[in-house]
Design an enzyme around this catalytic site. Structure first.
Site, PDB file in Angstrom:
ATOM      1  N   SER A 116       0.815  -1.209   0.000  1.00 43.86           N
ATOM      2  CA  SER A 116       0.000   0.000   0.000  1.00 43.86           C
ATOM      3  C   SER A 116       0.851   1.261   0.000  1.00 43.86           C
ATOM      4  O   SER A 116       1.959   1.289   0.553  1.00 43.86           O
ATOM      5  CB  SER A 116      -0.911  -0.001   1.229  1.00 43.86           C
ATOM      6  OG  SER A 116      -1.561   1.246   1.386  1.00 43.86           O
ATOM      7  N   THR A 165      -5.204   2.599  -7.670  1.00 46.16           N
ATOM      8  CA  THR A 165      -6.531   2.517  -7.081  1.00 46.16           C
ATOM      9  C   THR A 165      -7.374   3.628  -7.691  1.00 46.16           C
ATOM     10  O   THR A 165      -7.179   4.811  -7.397  1.00 46.16           O
ATOM     11  CB  THR A 165      -6.461   2.646  -5.551  1.00 46.16           C
ATOM     12  OG1 THR A 165      -5.806   1.486  -5.031  1.00 46.16           O
ATOM     13  CG2 THR A 165      -7.851   2.735  -4.954  1.00 46.16           C
ATOM     14  N   LYS A 232      -7.102  -0.784 -10.585  1.00 46.61           N
ATOM     15  CA  LYS A 232      -7.871  -1.472  -9.546  1.00 46.61           C
ATOM     16  C   LYS A 232      -9.130  -0.663  -9.219  1.00 46.61           C
ATOM     17  O   LYS A 232      -9.068   0.553  -9.065  1.00 46.61           O
ATOM     18  CB  LYS A 232      -7.016  -1.636  -8.291  1.00 46.61           C
ATOM     19  CG  LYS A 232      -7.708  -2.284  -7.100  1.00 46.61           C
ATOM     20  CD  LYS A 232      -6.713  -2.443  -5.958  1.00 46.61           C
ATOM     21  CE  LYS A 232      -7.374  -3.033  -4.722  1.00 46.61           C
ATOM     22  NZ  LYS A 232      -8.275  -2.065  -4.072  1.00 46.61           N
ATOM     23  N   HIS A 256     -13.095  -2.327  -3.492  1.00 51.73           N
ATOM     24  CA  HIS A 256     -12.298  -1.835  -2.363  1.00 51.73           C
ATOM     25  C   HIS A 256     -12.666  -2.571  -1.072  1.00 51.73           C
ATOM     26  O   HIS A 256     -12.660  -1.996   0.023  1.00 51.73           O
ATOM     27  CB  HIS A 256     -12.518  -0.327  -2.186  1.00 51.73           C
ATOM     28  CG  HIS A 256     -11.307   0.416  -1.714  1.00 51.73           C
ATOM     29  ND1 HIS A 256     -10.530   1.183  -2.536  1.00 51.73           N
ATOM     30  CD2 HIS A 256     -10.732   0.513  -0.485  1.00 51.73           C
ATOM     31  CE1 HIS A 256      -9.545   1.731  -1.848  1.00 51.73           C
ATOM     32  NE2 HIS A 256      -9.645   1.339  -0.596  1.00 51.73           N
TER      33      HIS A 256
END
Length: 815
Positions: A116, A165, A232, A256
């Site tokens: 992350s 993301t 994503k 998510h």
């Protein structure tokens, strides 16, 4: 931690649900809710799990699967199973070692970790602990320089991909965190970011996330980094197609983990229609709701290439640290193997909709792929354009991308010494020779009694599909190689690549037929198989090259799976890429094995006549039972521009009426629908060259073989000089010593991938080929191929010197 306590009476965690219960009991309630909670009323959070709960498998019996193969390959890298660790912020909430512990456990399992942006440990520490691919999950900040710096730092640390993301213009409304007034505990910070204001993740996101992102961000990421970019947060086919069009290297079907907009679909429910929209253009991964190994197989059956496992990893970390993560991952893999065994699934790439009932069976509560095709996109003039995902999957095959990358690197660094191209040296050729050889063949036709019209037709007309110089090819094979076959068994092809294509197409008749290849192997054969949708089985070479025992084991394994090994492709002499050669006893053993197991051998031997010294007999010259289909080319022995190859296929073929012909006849029929014929002009020049030496190409190549032999000796001498034997063990470098051919393989103590190649070219001015390109099922990550055919001795000396400096620098950097 063991499955039972030391006293032998208390069971340990056996399922991922067990790990979750233990983690909840041991974690701070606020930290637990931050990790476990979702957005809104958590309907999507629940739906993710419920979607997998609806799945029902169709077991199969007496399949002979044995131990299923869980390995897969994503973005050119092998994974031990189609499972990665999803990006999760602040692993340090679960254990102080955080992502370092997770990386160590994932690496031992052979599974990748997506780190992350808000990791609690530094990229450098994580990379030192990792033994499997690392990807970086990217939140794009308003401050693009901060995002760029984060990516550059990860790239320097050895990360291999970026995962954008795309579903987080802000963080979702997470009611648990609001009710708890959640703040990160003291000491929990994003270790790779600078600045302040991180204690409230929601507030920080509102202040720093770029809420105005559009698809242009994918192009920006590709511009600032050489790493592939995955998108994503995709939940619709339209966004999936848009991601592919924007240049994404992969898609992650994700909501998510139910933490953004509540009441969106479960990821498994939309997976089939997204996979249908992408159609192999790039890998499709999925996350959300995976809680058991059977869930992994369900996702694969419905279109995923791999899954990402999220919260259960944190549960293992919270309960047992690094060992806990390793056990969680091991449980999922074990459950996957169990489910594959019961459903008769021999390998993860064979997972398909029938495993879970199939899309044609309505009313079973399972997700269904979309059936209505979307409207085609149109350009500015209103004319329709083609979607790449609607083309055959081979156009997006990673092999094509890797070769394009190699060409791009060579073009970008023209001053680098390149050990990459395997093309012949053309300094021996005189352009006037083409006309001389052409005239010689025309004179030959006239001497054979052909009139002017027949001679003209031999040059200007199509000519026979099987070739008009078969007699001369057969004569040359008899004199050069001791291959004594009638001309009717020869088909003249457009290079050896067409010969491979014809042979594979003719021999592989159905989905249960398998083409076996020696690995590493020339990419032309695996490329032909990919174009034809032919299943490839891999026979790994040993340290000394081909191993007959490995081939027999592969044959038996395929037969146990209910498949028929039809043919085995091998280069017995000076193989491309490794440079190894097969011994004479191994050749005879291979022929005996082929007869015993009723398979054919596709023999490819392009380097024999251009290698010094006496050559061992070809497999075809030893073949007494018509087991060998011999593939050949004049690209190395004459010159590449002729584009003339051949296939010797003297195997009898009997039809239902009892009529007998040759396999060559069937190959010619296929060729008539492919290239129609091989250029008569090219055949004429080739024939003239053969006539000039009475069919003995060995005489044409005396000087050529000496040249290539000298080039190989100089290369080996310089490697010896730059890497003294006393240093090699400590440095971790070694290489083989081929007796001929163009290639040798060098083992190095670091990952010899595209990133290393780019650095080698840019900083040290030397180009080579990653050996991993040549492994169909993964391998060769720490090896590189050197080609010596196109370089002068001075260039070889300079190139090996540059290579040595690169290897030492990269070894120091990796260590």
């Amino acid at each position: 931690m063991s499955d039972a306590a030391a006293d032998g009476g208390t069971p340990g965690p056996y399922t991922l649900a067990d790990w979750a219960d233990l983690a909840r009991a041991g974690m701070d309630p606020g930290a637990w809710d931050f990790c476990a909670g979702g957005a809104g009323e958590e309907r999507t959070l629940a739906a993710n799990v419920e979607a997998y709960d609806r799945v029902r498998f169709r077991p199969r019996v007496l399949t002979g699967v044995g131990r299923p193969d869980t390995t897969t390959r994503i973005l050119g890298r092998p994974w031990a199973a189609p499972i990665g660790v999803a990006p999760l912020a602040y692993h340090t909430l679960a254990d102080p070692a955080g992502e370092v512990a997770t990386a160590g456990a994932a690496g031992r399992a052979g599974l990748p970790l997506v780190v992350s942006t808000f990791a609690g440990r530094t990229f450098e520490d994580i990379a030192r602990a990792a033994a499997a691919p690392l990807w970086l999950q990217v939140y794009c900040f308003r401050d693009r320089d901060a995002t760029r710096a984060l990516i550059e730092r990860a790239e320097r640390a050895g990360f291999e991909a970026l995962v954008l993301t795309a579903d987080a213009p802000r963080l979702g409304r997470r009611l648990r965190d609001l009710r708890n007034g959640f703040r990160l505990p003291h000491g929990i910070v994003p270790a790779n970011l600078t600045g302040a204001g991180f204690s409230s993740p929601m507030d920080h996101a509102l202040a720093e996330f770029d809420a105005a992102l559009d698809w242009g961000v994918v192009a920006w990421l590709r511009e600032i980094s050489s790493l592939p970019v995955l998108v994503k947060g995709v939940l619709t086919p339209a966004d999936a197609r848009q991601a592919v069009a924007a240049g994404a290297a992969g898609i992650v079907v994700s909501n998510h983990g139910g933490r953004q907009l509540d009441a969106v679909p479960a990821t498994l429910d939309v997976l089939p229609e997204i996979a249908d929209a992408v159609r192999g253009a790039c890998p499709v991964l999925v996350d959300g709701g995976v809680r058991r190994g059977s869930d992994v197989l369900a996702a694969l059956a419905l279109g995923a290439d791999a899954v990402l496992l999220g919260r259960p990893v944190l549960h293992g970390l919270a309960v047992g640290g690094e060992a806990g993560v390793e056990r969680v991952l091991g449980t999922v893999v074990d459950e996957l193997v169990e489910t594959m065994t019961f459903t008769g699934t021999p390998s993860v790439d064979r997972a398909a909709p029938p495993l879970v009932g199939g899309p044609e069976e309505a009313g079973d509560g399972l997700p269904k792929p979309a059936r209505r095709l979307p409207e085609p996109p149109r350009n500015r003039t209103g004319a329709p354009v083609l979607r790449k995902e609607e083309l055959h999957g081979s156009v997006s095959d990673p092999v094509l991308d890797t070769m394009n990358f190699l060409n791009e690197v060579t073009h970008r660094y023209p001053d680098a010494v390149s050990f990459a191209p395997g093309r012949p040296y053309d300094g021996f050729f005189d352009t006037e020779d083409v006309f001389r050889h052409l005239r010689r063949y025309l004179d030959h036709l006239a001497a054979q009694g052909a009139g002017p019209e027949q001679v003209r037709s031999a040059i200007f007309q199509y000519g026979p599909t099987a070739g008009q110089i078969r007699e001369l090819v057969a004569d040359s094979l008899r004199k050069d190689e001791g291959i004594d076959v009638p001309p009717a068994s020869v088909v003249v092809t457009v290079g050896c690549q067409e010969a491979m294509f014809l042979a594979v197409r003719a021999l592989i008749s159905g989905p249960d037929d398998v083409l076996l290849v020696s690995s590493p192997c020339y990419v032309g054969i695996t490329g032909a198989a990919r174009l034809l949708d032919v299943e490839v089985g891999v026979v790994e070479e040993g340290e000394k090259g081909f191993d007959c025992a490995a081939l027999e084991a592969a044959i038996l394994a395929e037969q146990a799976r209910g498949r028929r090994p039809r043919a085995f492709y091998v280069i017995p002499d000076h193989s491309n890429p490794s440079g190894t050669s097969m011994t004479l006893p191994a050749r005879q053993e291979l022929l005996d094995l082929a007869e015993r197991h009723d398979i054919l051998i596709l023999e490819d031997s392009p380097y024999r006549m251009v290698s010094p010294g006496e050559q061992l007999p070809t497999l075809k010259s030893l073949d007494r039972e018509h087991r060998v289909v011999h593939l050949g080319s004049y690209s190395k022995t004459l010159f590449p521009g002729t584009r003339v190859g051949f296939v010797v296929a003297d195997q009898p073929v009997v039809d239902d009426a009892g009529n007998t012909g040759l396999l060559a006849d069937e190959l010619a029929r296929i060729k008539s629908m492919l290239t129609v014929n091989t250029s008569p002009v090219s055949q004429a020049v080739t024939a003239g060259m053969l006539l000039s030496v009475d069919g003995r190409t060995s005489e044409l190549n005396t000087r050529t073989a000496a040249y290539y032999g000298d080039a190989m000796r100089v290369t080996l001498r310089e490697l010896d000089r730059r890497f003294p034997e006393s240093e090699r063990g400590a440095l971790g470098i070694s290489w083989n010593e081929p007796a001929g051919g163009f290639f040798l393989a060098v083992d190095v103590p670091f990952r010899a991938d595209n990133a290393a190649l780019e650095r080698s070219a840019e900083e040290f001015g030397v180009i080579w080929t990653p050996m991993s390109y040549f492994y169909p099922r993964g391998g060769g990550e720490s090896s590189l191929r050197l080609s010596v055919s196109y370089l002068s001795h001075e260039e070889i000396v300079d190139g090996v010197d540059r290579l040595a400096r690169f290897v030492r620098a990269q070894t120091h950097r990796s260590g």
